[in-house]
Design a protein around this motif. Structure first.
Motif, PDB file in Angstrom:
ATOM      1  N   SER A   1       0.798  -1.220   0.000  1.00 36.97           N
ATOM      2  CA  SER A   1       0.000   0.000   0.000  1.00 36.97           C
ATOM      3  C   SER A   1       0.833   1.273   0.000  1.00 36.97           C
ATOM      4  CB  SER A   1      -0.958  -0.004   1.201  1.00 36.97           C
ATOM      5  OG  SER A   1      -1.853  -1.096   1.105  1.00 36.97           O
ATOM      6  N   SER A   2       2.134   1.169   0.157  1.00 37.77           N
ATOM      7  CA  SER A   2       3.006   2.337   0.243  1.00 37.77           C
ATOM      8  C   SER A   2       3.813   2.578  -1.032  1.00 37.77           C
ATOM      9  CB  SER A   2       3.976   2.177   1.411  1.00 37.77           C
ATOM     10  OG  SER A   2       3.281   2.048   2.629  1.00 37.77           O
ATOM     11  N   TYR A   3       3.609   1.767  -2.052  1.00 38.20           N
ATOM     12  CA  TYR A   3       4.399   1.874  -3.273  1.00 38.20           C
ATOM     13  C   TYR A   3       3.515   1.760  -4.510  1.00 38.20           C
ATOM     14  CZ  TYR A   3       8.517   1.540  -0.366  1.00 38.20           C
ATOM     15  OH  TYR A   3       9.486   1.791   0.569  1.00 38.20           O
ATOM     16  N   GLY A   4       4.137   1.978  -5.653  1.00 34.68           N
ATOM     17  CA  GLY A   4       3.404   1.897  -6.899  1.00 34.68           C
ATOM     18  C   GLY A   4       2.978   0.486  -7.233  1.00 34.68           C
ATOM     19  N   THR A   5       1.900   0.395  -7.993  1.00 37.89           N
ATOM     20  CA  THR A   5       1.361  -0.880  -8.449  1.00 37.89           C
ATOM     21  C   THR A   5       1.107  -0.794  -9.943  1.00 37.89           C
ATOM     22  OG1 THR A   5       0.283  -1.284  -6.324  1.00 37.89           O
ATOM     23  CG2 THR A   5      -0.537  -2.517  -8.212  1.00 37.89           C
ATOM     24  N   GLY A   6       1.379  -1.864 -10.637  1.00 36.15           N
ATOM     25  CA  GLY A   6       1.170  -1.872 -12.078  1.00 36.15           C
ATOM     26  C   GLY A   6       0.443  -3.113 -12.541  1.00 36.15           C
ATOM     27  N   TRP A   7      -0.230  -2.969 -13.671  1.00 38.34           N
ATOM     28  CA  TRP A   7      -0.840  -4.097 -14.372  1.00 38.34           C
ATOM     29  C   TRP A   7      -0.113  -4.264 -15.707  1.00 38.34           C
ATOM     30  CZ3 TRP A   7      -4.422  -7.515 -12.640  1.00 38.34           C
ATOM     31  CH2 TRP A   7      -5.185  -7.154 -11.535  1.00 38.34           C
ATOM     32  N   PHE A   8       0.236  -5.493 -16.001  1.00 44.17           N
ATOM     33  CA  PHE A   8       0.854  -5.851 -17.272  1.00 44.17           C
ATOM     34  C   PHE A   8       0.070  -7.011 -17.869  1.00 44.17           C
ATOM     35  CE2 PHE A   8       5.060  -3.687 -17.346  1.00 44.17           C
ATOM     36  CZ  PHE A   8       5.005  -3.079 -16.098  1.00 44.17           C
ATOM     37  N   ARG A   9       0.264  -7.238 -19.136  1.00 41.70           N
ATOM     38  CA  ARG A   9      -0.381  -8.391 -19.768  1.00 41.70           C
ATOM     39  C   ARG A   9       0.595  -9.051 -20.726  1.00 41.70           C
ATOM     40  NH1 ARG A   9      -4.868  -5.165 -23.485  1.00 41.70           N
ATOM     41  NH2 ARG A   9      -3.409  -4.337 -25.062  1.00 41.70           N
ATOM     42  N   GLN A  10       0.371 -10.327 -20.940  1.00 43.64           N
ATOM     43  CA  GLN A  10       1.229 -11.077 -21.844  1.00 43.64           C
ATOM     44  C   GLN A  10       0.388 -12.047 -22.649  1.00 43.64           C
ATOM     45  OE1 GLN A  10       4.649 -12.902 -20.008  1.00 43.64           O
ATOM     46  NE2 GLN A  10       5.738 -12.948 -21.965  1.00 43.64           N
ATOM     47  N   ALA A  11       0.416 -11.863 -23.958  1.00 43.17           N
ATOM     48  CA  ALA A  11      -0.264 -12.765 -24.871  1.00 43.17           C
ATOM     49  C   ALA A  11       0.736 -13.810 -25.359  1.00 43.17           C
ATOM     50  CB  ALA A  11      -0.833 -11.978 -26.045  1.00 43.17           C
ATOM     51  N   PRO A  12       0.263 -14.962 -25.805  1.00 42.23           N
ATOM     52  CA  PRO A  12       1.175 -16.021 -26.275  1.00 42.23           C
ATOM     53  C   PRO A  12       2.104 -15.522 -27.367  1.00 42.23           C
ATOM     54  CG  PRO A  12      -1.038 -16.884 -26.036  1.00 42.23           C
ATOM     55  CD  PRO A  12      -1.141 -15.396 -25.828  1.00 42.23           C
ATOM     56  N   GLY A  13       3.395 -15.770 -27.193  1.00 41.82           N
ATOM     57  CA  GLY A  13       4.381 -15.387 -28.191  1.00 41.82           C
ATOM     58  C   GLY A  13       4.757 -13.928 -28.191  1.00 41.82           C
ATOM     59  N   LYS A  14       4.231 -13.171 -27.223  1.00 43.10           N
ATOM     60  CA  LYS A  14       4.528 -11.736 -27.158  1.00 43.10           C
ATOM     61  C   LYS A  14       5.197 -11.381 -25.842  1.00 43.10           C
ATOM     62  CE  LYS A  14       0.859 -10.193 -30.268  1.00 43.10           C
ATOM     63  NZ  LYS A  14      -0.275  -9.231 -30.450  1.00 43.10           N
ATOM     64  N   GLU A  15       5.856 -10.230 -25.834  1.00 44.17           N
ATOM     65  CA  GLU A  15       6.488  -9.750 -24.615  1.00 44.17           C
ATOM     66  C   GLU A  15       5.439  -9.209 -23.651  1.00 44.17           C
ATOM     67  OE1 GLU A  15      10.836  -8.416 -26.473  1.00 44.17           O
ATOM     68  OE2 GLU A  15       9.511  -6.945 -25.529  1.00 44.17           O
ATOM     69  N   ARG A  16       5.840  -9.146 -22.373  1.00 49.93           N
ATOM     70  CA  ARG A  16       4.944  -8.571 -21.373  1.00 49.93           C
ATOM     71  C   ARG A  16       4.771  -7.081 -21.654  1.00 49.93           C
ATOM     72  NH1 ARG A  16       5.181 -10.566 -15.198  1.00 49.93           N
ATOM     73  NH2 ARG A  16       4.800 -12.474 -16.397  1.00 49.93           N
ATOM     74  N   GLU A  17       3.536  -6.631 -21.646  1.00 54.67           N
ATOM     75  CA  GLU A  17       3.180  -5.270 -22.045  1.00 54.67           C
ATOM     76  C   GLU A  17       2.606  -4.497 -20.876  1.00 54.67           C
ATOM     77  OE1 GLU A  17       0.033  -3.087 -25.174  1.00 54.67           O
ATOM     78  OE2 GLU A  17      -0.127  -5.213 -24.706  1.00 54.67           O
ATOM     79  N   PHE A  18       3.058  -3.267 -20.704  1.00 52.25           N
ATOM     80  CA  PHE A  18       2.519  -2.397 -19.663  1.00 52.25           C
ATOM     81  C   PHE A  18       1.087  -2.013 -20.009  1.00 52.25           C
ATOM     82  CE2 PHE A  18       2.371   0.655 -16.366  1.00 52.25           C
ATOM     83  CZ  PHE A  18       1.824   1.826 -16.869  1.00 52.25           C
ATOM     84  N   VAL A  19       0.202  -2.153 -19.036  1.00 53.25           N
ATOM     85  CA  VAL A  19      -1.198  -1.784 -19.217  1.00 53.25           C
ATOM     86  C   VAL A  19      -1.541  -0.513 -18.450  1.00 53.25           C
ATOM     87  CG1 VAL A  19      -3.590  -2.507 -18.871  1.00 53.25           C
ATOM     88  CG2 VAL A  19      -1.873  -4.176 -19.605  1.00 53.25           C
ATOM     89  N   ALA A  20      -1.236  -0.506 -17.146  1.00 53.26           N
ATOM     90  CA  ALA A  20      -1.593   0.646 -16.315  1.00 53.26           C
ATOM     91  C   ALA A  20      -0.774   0.614 -15.035  1.00 53.26           C
ATOM     92  CB  ALA A  20      -3.078   0.643 -15.990  1.00 53.26           C
ATOM     93  N   GLY A  21      -0.554   1.799 -14.458  1.00 54.24           N
ATOM     94  CA  GLY A  21       0.163   1.901 -13.194  1.00 54.24           C
ATOM     95  C   GLY A  21      -0.442   2.994 -12.338  1.00 54.24           C
ATOM     96  N   ILE A  22      -0.224   2.883 -11.030  1.00 50.41           N
ATOM     97  CA  ILE A  22      -0.810   3.841 -10.095  1.00 50.41           C
ATOM     98  C   ILE A  22       0.124   4.021  -8.913  1.00 50.41           C
ATOM     99  CG2 ILE A  22      -2.119   2.018  -8.919  1.00 50.41           C
ATOM    100  CD1 ILE A  22      -4.404   4.073  -8.565  1.00 50.41           C
ATOM    101  N   GLY A  23       0.296   5.290  -8.478  1.00 49.18           N
ATOM    102  CA  GLY A  23       1.088   5.553  -7.297  1.00 49.18           C
ATOM    103  C   GLY A  23       0.334   5.180  -6.033  1.00 49.18           C
ATOM    104  N   TRP A  24       1.044   5.241  -4.890  1.00 51.64           N
ATOM    105  CA  TRP A  24       0.438   4.728  -3.670  1.00 51.64           C
ATOM    106  C   TRP A  24      -0.754   5.537  -3.200  1.00 51.64           C
ATOM    107  CZ3 TRP A  24      -0.128   6.520   1.392  1.00 51.64           C
ATOM    108  CH2 TRP A  24       0.456   7.782   1.668  1.00 51.64           C
TER     109      TRP A  24
END
Length: 125
Positions: free
Chosen positions: A29-52
């Motif tokens: 709860s004191s640090y940033g949090t992010g959502w990433f996604r990864q489709a088959p055969g693809k690199e992990r992709e940044f979706v969204a992030g939020i500060g604490w």
């Protein structure tokens, strides 16, 4: 800490899903949090992030205007509201804890020390 994602599933194009990421342990709860996604055969992709504080939010270009990130620190939980889903949104979605930042969240997966196991989102046309 441990992170557990939930809320994934199968939906038709144009539909909505709400993902949750619940943390156990100290620090989430004191640090940033992010959502990433990864489709088959693809690199992990940044979706969204939020500060604490929840005030600073960031989105990948492909989801801007459709996805909304939020958090409830009293529940040690972050959310990803996904609207107007498209088939290209199909992927495994992971949340991560970015202990390098407090008031923001990195768009680089290498900056995240902790990850959940992921939840599958499948969007059919």
């Amino acid at each position: 800490i441990q992170l557990v994602e939930s809320g994934g599933g199968s939906v038709q194009a144009g539909g909505s899903l709400r993902l949750s990421c619940t943390a156990s342990g100290h620090g989430f709860s004191s640090y940033g949090t992010g959502w990433f996604r990864q489709a088959p055969g693809k690199e992990r992709e940044f979706v969204a992030g939020i500060g604490w504080t929840g005030d600073n939010k960031y989105y990948g270009d492909s989801v801007k205007g459709r996805f909304t990130i939020s958090r409830d620190n009293s529940k040690s939980t972050a959310y990803l509201q996904m609207n107007s889903l498209k088939p290209e949104d199909t992927a495994v979605y992971h949340c991560g804890a970015d202990f390098t930042k407090r008031y923001s969240a990195s768009s680089e997966s290498k900056d995240y020390a902790y990850w959940g196991q992921g939840t599958q989102v499948t969007v059919s046309s």
